[in-house]
Design an enzyme around this catalytic site. Structure first.
Site, mmCIF file in Angstrom:
data_model
loop_
_atom_site.group_PDB
_atom_site.id
_atom_site.type_symbol
_atom_site.label_atom_id
_atom_site.label_comp_id
_atom_site.label_asym_id
_atom_site.label_seq_id
_atom_site.Cartn_x
_atom_site.Cartn_y
_atom_site.Cartn_z
ATOM 1 N N ASP A 1 0.822 -1.218 0.000
ATOM 2 C CA ASP A 1 0.000 0.000 0.000
ATOM 3 C C ASP A 1 0.855 1.266 0.000
ATOM 4 O O ASP A 1 0.314 2.374 -0.035
ATOM 5 C CB ASP A 1 -0.998 -0.003 1.167
ATOM 6 C CG ASP A 1 -0.340 -0.164 2.532
ATOM 7 O OD1 ASP A 1 0.662 -0.904 2.641
ATOM 8 O OD2 ASP A 1 -0.822 0.460 3.503
ATOM 9 N N HIS A 2 2.185 1.095 0.018
ATOM 10 C CA HIS A 2 3.094 2.243 -0.050
ATOM 11 C C HIS A 2 3.928 2.252 -1.342
ATOM 12 O O HIS A 2 4.663 3.209 -1.573
ATOM 13 C CB HIS A 2 4.029 2.257 1.167
ATOM 14 C CG HIS A 2 3.296 2.434 2.463
ATOM 15 N ND1 HIS A 2 3.347 3.593 3.201
ATOM 16 C CD2 HIS A 2 2.448 1.616 3.133
ATOM 17 C CE1 HIS A 2 2.584 3.463 4.290
ATOM 18 N NE2 HIS A 2 2.030 2.274 4.262
#
Lengths: 323, 323
Positions: B66-67
């Site tokens: 998610d990064h």
């Protein structure tokens, strides 16, 4: 049969169009099937009734980024939701490597089995109880496929005179025969569904093509198909300026082919981000429609994100407006 | 100094919040800096004034999906736009491997040099003419960093009495000294800017932290900082239910630390997707704010996608509404 566009822009997203993805289902969204998975496909799904929990299989036409960069996020989100059902991924080997590298380098693991199926193998096809999916090789900068979705179970009509002639009494056996099952009677007789039912219509069939500069490669697949979903990245004038190297189609090319193939429904998608939708924008997306209409007399649609289309049992294709 | 949230949801996107990304700049968006790049970061940028063409460097706190899953799309889109300026990518080695696998398996190449800098090396720091960026190791399931952005050039004030005492005549030399340049006069004298100017204020400084269960690791970095941007994935009650393993912070933890460190501005982000924003939703995002306010008396903000904040020269942090 129903399908929803999750992205309709070529190469890069715009504010109005995401990169490629298409959701397809037979009887409602449980289960459903995904063709291509550009970045933010999972984001688009949040605006539809499709859930990654009910996704049965993913089909990837080719390994370009605008068709695959959404896979790591979609798969790991399904995992975070606790999916346990196996998922099939029909894709070129390079896509398998990309997914494995994404999972392996992001401290991720999947909570469900992911079955890789090489789409570039010999005579690749896939099926479940709903649909049969066959592939056609296309012509693009990398190996690329079209996927043809054919419904597997078409309604059957009982041949009453035959049932009566053979003394098969009305009852549960009739129902099972009508569903396509063969039935063993108590008296030892085996009744074949095919002997006592007739299929009243052809199965519905939709072609979802990947990037392709040679629509004529779809001639065989088109013979029994009711819908062709095909890229029209450019109009003819822009295609001529850009030159051959991207190996995309222009609207004229696809429209000419669809007319020749006798396809009743043509849905164009995968538009270059240069085409504008707002009033006065230039070049305007309507030019793609105008060019196609010069060469095609069937039902023509230009795809927009989140538009849903339904192919009825009488082979009528109806567009539902984006919600 | 200004920053805009491109995503504020932990793990998976929601309809209202994308996964993590933050754009930061010193004097307008040319150039700008990106911290973390969750999927669809490039889509969010289309709704801001930031362009991938003016992006100077990307800083990745850690390698969770998610990064980082937005990197392949953002980089290849910059390439399709014809970017030629080099781009620095400060990230763990696993992120470098992910990016290389994505590019290598998608028939892509970049039109610009991408300089990989290992964020997990010894005493990693980065700077250009605008900003100096230092790193602090955090505590998470994988190696993770905070990035502290410090402005490099602070306005200087001329010490007129000193210039007059030394017989330096008013003219272009004064202007250059004020800009921080040392000046060689025609008479052979070398004037040092530091001898004839004073710096009137401290440089502005902002900490952008990655995922972290131990805010106290930021004690040193906080000493001269004016803003801390930190995750508060949960409220205390949910954090206790979830248990230790995700290694995230709850609002109380971060608020207590910020109070102790004397931080004047705290911006919380990276909220679990379970928190609702609509009326009556439960658990509600306001509970995170309420919990933090019990322990922190400075200026508190809860980040929302596309909200922009400006840190003025007097160290006031002002939120501008999402456009």
């Amino acid at each position: 049969m129903e399908f929803t566009f999750l992205g309709t822009s070529a190469g890069t997203p715009t504010r109005a169009r995401n990169v490629t993805g298409l959701a397809l289902c037979l009887h409602g969204p449980k289960p459903w099937y995904l063709v291509d998975c550009g970045e933010a496909t999972q984001h688009q799904l949040l605006r539809t009734r499709y859930s990654v929990m009910q996704l049965r299989a993913i089909f990837i036409t080719h390994n370009h980024g605008d068709h695959i960069f959404g896979l790591p996020g979609l798969l790991t989100s399904a995992s975070m939701l606790g999916r346990s059902e196996p998922l099939d991924l029909v894709a070129p080997a390079a896509v398998h490597r990309f997914v494995e590298a994404a999972i392996g380098n992001s401290d991720s693991s999947l909570s469900f089995p992911l079955n890789f199926i090489d789409s570039e193998g010999e005579n690749v096809h896939w099926q479940d109880q709903n649909l049969r999916v066959t592939t056609t090789a296309l012509s693009h900068r990398v190996p690329c496929r079209a996927f043809t979705f054919t419904e597997r179970r078409v309604e059957r009509q009982l041949i009453q005179e035959q049932l009566e002639a053979d003394g098969v009494e009305a009852g549960p056996a009739w129902g099972r025969l009508q569903k396509g099952e063969d039935v063993l009677l108590d008296d030892g007789r085996l009744l074949l569904s095919d002997d006592y039912t007739r299929i009243c219509r052809a199965p519905r069939q939709i072609i979802v093509a990947g990037d392709n500069d040679s629509p004529e490669l779809l001639a065989d697949a088109s013979r029994n198909s009711h819908v062709l979903i095909h890229e029209a990245t450019y109009t003819r004038d822009i295609a001529d300026k850009v030159g051959h190297w991207p190996q995309h189609s222009c609207a004229e090319q696809v429209a000419r082919f669809a007319r020749q193939a006798g396809l009743p429904n043509l849905v164009l998608t995968h538009f270059s981000s240069r085409y504008q939708s707002g009033p006065g924008g230039t070049p305007h997306i309507n030019q793609i429609a105008a060019e196609a209409l010069q060469h095609y007399r069937g039902q023509l649609f230009l795809a927009r994100d989140l538009d849903t289309y339904q192919l009825d049992r009488d082979f009528t294709l109806v567009k539902q407006e984006a919600s």
